[in-house]
Design an enzyme around this catalytic site. Sequence first.
Site, PDB file in Angstrom:
ATOM      1  CB  SER A 134       7.823  10.322  -0.520  1.00 18.33           C
ATOM      2  OG  SER A 134       7.955   9.242   0.344  1.00 18.33           O
ATOM      3  CD  GLU A 249       3.611  -7.874   3.722  1.00 22.85           C
ATOM      4  OE1 GLU A 249       3.978  -7.920   4.898  1.00 22.85           O
ATOM      5  OE2 GLU A 249       3.752  -8.798   2.916  1.00 22.85           O
TER       6      GLU A 249
END
Lengths: 386, 386, 361, 361
Positions: A134, A249
């Site tokens: 970010s 994940e």
Amino acid sequence: MDLRYGVEDDDFRAEVREWLEQNLRGEFARLRGTGGSGREHEEIELRMAWERALGAAGWIGLGLPREWGGRSATLLQQVIFAEEYAKADAPGRVNHMGEHLLAPTLVTFGAITLQRRFLPGILRGEELWCQGYSEPGAGSDLAAVRTRALLEDGSWRIDGQKVWTSNAAFADWCFVLVRTEPGSERHRGLSYLLVPMRQPGIEVRPIVQITGTSEFSEVFFDGARTDASCIVGEAGDGWRVAMGTLGFERGVATLAQQIGFERELAHVLELARANGTIADPDISARIIDAWIELRVMRYHALRTLGSIEPGAASVSKLLWANWHRRLGELAIDVRGPGATTLTGTPYELDREQALFLFSRADTIYAGSNEIQRNIIADRVLGLPRR
Amino acid sequence: MDLRYGVEDDDFRAEVREWLEQNLRGEFARLRGTGGSGREHEEIELRMAWERALGAAGWIGLGLPREWGGRSATLLQQVIFAEEYAKADAPGRVNHMGEHLLAPTLVTFGAITLQRRFLPGILRGEELWCQGYSEPGAGSDLAAVRTRALLEDGSWRIDGQKVWTSNAAFADWCFVLVRTEPGSERHRGLSYLLVPMRQPGIEVRPIVQITGTSEFSEVFFDGARTDASCIVGEAGDGWRVAMGTLGFERGVATLAQQIGFERELAHVLELARANGTIADPDISARIIDAWIELRVMRYHALRTLGSIEPGAASVSKLLWANWHRRLGELAIDVRGPGATTLTGTPYELDREQALFLFSRADTIYAGSNEIQRNIIADRVLGLPRR
Amino acid sequence: MRFEFSEDQQELRQTVRGFLERHATPDVVRAAAEQGSGFAGSLWKRLVTEMELTSLAIDPALGGAGASFVEVGIALEELGRTLLPVPFLPTVVAAAALSEAADHHGAVPLLERIVAGAAATIALDAAHASATSRGGAITVSGTVPFVADGAHAEFALLATTLDNQPALLAVELAGPGAQLDAQPTLDQTRSLATLTLSSAPAACLTAPAAGAQAIARARDVLAVASAMESIGAAARCLELTLAYLHDRHQFGRPIGSFQALKHRCADLHVALEPARSTAYYATWTVTGAPDELAVVGPLAQLVAGDALLAISRESIQLHGGIGFTWEHDAHLFFKRAKSSELLCGGRRALRTLIGQRAGIV
Amino acid sequence: MRFEFSEDQQELRQTVRGFLERHATPDVVRAAAEQGSGFAGSLWKRLVTEMELTSLAIDPALGGAGASFVEVGIALEELGRTLLPVPFLPTVVAAAALSEAADHHGAVPLLERIVAGAAATIALDAAHASATSRGGAITVSGTVPFVADGAHAEFALLATTLDNQPALLAVELAGPGAQLDAQPTLDQTRSLATLTLSSAPAACLTAPAAGAQAIARARDVLAVASAMESIGAAARCLELTLAYLHDRHQFGRPIGSFQALKHRCADLHVALEPARSTAYYATWTVTGAPDELAVVGPLAQLVAGDALLAISRESIQLHGGIGFTWEHDAHLFFKRAKSSELLCGGRRALRTLIGQRAGIV
């Protein structure tokens, strides 16, 4: 459909449990319950030592192939390890980013030299990682990344700023999404670099959150350097690599996370019984609903374990983030008026207050609720873009 | 700020009350509680006679200037009349469209000849009106109207289809938004025509709703005719006229509507007491919330009475539509399992069942919730369009 | 019937807003909240002496402006917008209670002190302390938690029992037997203290049979005051959020142009405006329709609190990461919202109270 | 551990879905609902004899397929998608209860009748009727409301008391002392009847001490069955809604491209999929983990019911005017959702039950 654990699963579970019991002792005993979301500042040094202990015992990178130093563990075994780890109230992991995001990325996209260079450090718990995605102008819209890197004299020179970086203060390395083609736009011209954190060109400034603590940092790159070889995938291929990272994940952490959620909910219930608020029909209804929804999340995580379907991770994220945020509101309402004052200065929060405030971030970080809904609408439901 | 009624208001209220008491007698006595939303099919003939009785006594077009046959009543007097009318449980008005939408439109936009021709019929309760706006392809997007009209031999020839028209079955006239410039798009090229309903070129087909009753109709125009003079405003100016129609209500009906809502809520409370569900904390909480919100709607309607601010009508619509839909759900939940069976065939609904089902339409018709939110976001909050 | 504020009232609002925009800037609020134990002392002094805001509704004979509670409500709303930590709310609620007890021994000098600039506080849960009289001298003992702005007030009005009868007492906070301990607060813009009373001398402000009613009425006025403050905070919080939605760009456009966010903002507007109408109505009833206050007071507090909670909650979410930082003001509104809800006993208790007073349950 | 359905189970689903897509078309469902007093008789016959769906989980020794309740759940889900009015749900729940009582006198012939094509019903609120035994002959009396598909069933399993002990009885619906009155229903795709019993002969299926447990278990199996049916209906309703959002254009674009609607649909998906996981898990517990059923059964019913209610409610809204017409199917799903909720005693009762069984309250 058969939802029983096999004998080999039970054996594996016993092995994990035994090891944790034997090792969360001595000085490590005080690590129980430390770290994790909202408490990353606790016991950093000792948790680093614990990470190395896990590595030495071969509990890091369980799912990686044996040739990479992993155990080639099945997804279910990874769940079992994570569940037992959570049940033991073992400390929040300081190298989640390295183990669960970077390691599989290196295995999938990295050159063999990079794998040889970086996997051992992760698996031994010796090199810690943080994530540089970010930016102030690129939050939900990650493709707006502007931090730039150019090859100069055999190394990348990096300038720009990242934000919302967890564990930046003590990480050794950062995987960073940068723009390596000047003038390129959106998803094109990005690259995925590995950058050492301890160098003059990098400055880390903690961000103070509404809890008064610092979970995240800003990371400023001002002529920071990394070797030309420290790039995963080709130059310009960074978007694909970064998006790949997000898919690894597959639900393991979700199931383990629920163990912690169960503990938090049990604590709220205990408190409601102790202070009598359980007799309030509104409070008891909300506690039962929270219990129900947590069970639902578990069944759903079991059904979607290992899923690589688009949107599966988004459903899971929306579920737990909203659940946890509601739990924070429930906890504070169970506490009642007493929750308006603090246990100490400066801004010392008790358990319910911290949960109440920190859980506001759950629906924002790691893909806000809004972004998750976009993904579901576009990629799962196939609703028209325009 | 002074929220007391003045003496002249009290006098006016006494006059209205007295008249209603004297006149809702004899054969009109059985009109109490008939008509209105979801029950437009009840006692049509007698309600038409009642409309004429209202007109003869000068209770129609209260707010219009005396020169048009009105009373030049203040907004507050209009509210008082509507409130007393509702308190007396007087029947749903068969010419709401004529009195509250067309009459002010004629006064504002109509030629004097049209005013002379049509206002007296409305004010005497003798000519009933319906509205021809929506089409199958132009619902939320009203500017997509495709029904077309062309001047041929001194009269308009109209072809196309309107839908969701209330009272079409017994209305004498219809005000219709049509496209009079072939090839024009969106808001341009539309005109606002007045069309007699009883002619061979018009066919009315009732739409059966989920209640099994018919509140609305489809209206088919197949070479229907109206005189060239029957146009409000200029040709091509229909959008402006139609939008003007939407702004005339200014909150009078909202306050009166709440009298009916109070009655419905009181009935639900009575039922909950009778069958013991009031002891369920969830039911009692919902009843109290409904009561609270109804009070809030009243205070808000008082504050915004007469408001021509953009969005005031949208806030009011969202409030009452959502409230009423929730009341329907509350009513059916108070009824409990017994509400799963009907009192008779074919599909005979009791009060709570009818409320439950009909109120699903509240958030759709007369500008859906979605359209109201668009209006508020764009015109009140000024959020950017793109 | 007219709902609009009079020209004088509108002018009052402009004056107060102008003053606060100049002086109660976010920096000033922040400094007072974080360093000054929740007290913007110098600005408070100006609000009281220069603007004379605490004496707005006090009898002109005592030096006040003789306005209605509507004017007080306007000032509460404007202060609510800023979250400025000053003891305005408890002082004006105390002033209202004192004005209604003005024919009673002891109330007048306290009102005169407020006119002269004193801050007061008010604690209305009678369960925490009890008083006895002996030979005309009253003493009170007990431990009273969550006393709003206690640390900055000169005296407190206290709901308690006097010889087992409900009564409203006045206690000097710097006097003997009274000890105040300021508490650190979750909402740093709200100062709270614990008041420990050990046979502290007190004056009774209510006749023996009238204590319960005076306490109930003071609570309802407090509810209205809280509603007005919440409406101000909610409106400001929504404005800040809308401004952010204009400024912040993602995916090449202002995020305020995304329809999903637009619709949520529309719903916030639909929560705020009717709550505002209710709060305004309630302020009018304090002076204009006292019979309605018992229902409308808690009702206004409930819906205004709901609006502030909904708006401040969404404000953090709509701001994204920045809304979760200490540096941004979004959390101040959110913390104010939640602590207001907790301190009034929670939304459920308020709803039940309204249900009882409305005769539903 | 594997959550996926086996290949056989997936094939079963495809077979049932294919059959229903061909034969249980919206027109057929509509005709049965509106004209046939809630019974698609000829299609029911084919489901039972040709597809043999009601004997899926019955012992092969009695002519059944010997599958687990998971297979029954798949059939329930697929039928739920169509809203086809047939007595499948009560029949398979009765079959499950009978199978568990199979060592008991009387259960075997009833199972054989189900295999041969009989429909059964089941009424599990013991408060409505009571039975007595005299010289080995049992008779039962009472008035039992809301008997699902009673008018189309041959016999009923009835929870009641036998000589003041909880017991599960079987009663012949065409036999002496039994009278069925079909009721018109809000949800026309669900047939309900009132059963009046006047000393009707009955057979007891439970040992004296085991009645309460058998009744409780039958209720939990019914909850799971209802959950699976609801999941099927919810999924189909969402599919129809999404298709409409693709097709319907307003303002020059498909309305499904409007972000506010997209986000609401995403939330519906997030309601549906976890409810689906829960319902699947619950169907597995019936055979695979009976100890978990008492909690997971009601839990699945609650969340599946919530999902169906949320989806069918939004479906009407998202369809706009057309969703409010009798002609469109949206209301059938909505009415099914609400009547399912009302007939199970409401969401609150279910939640309280779960809270008790989970040891929370």
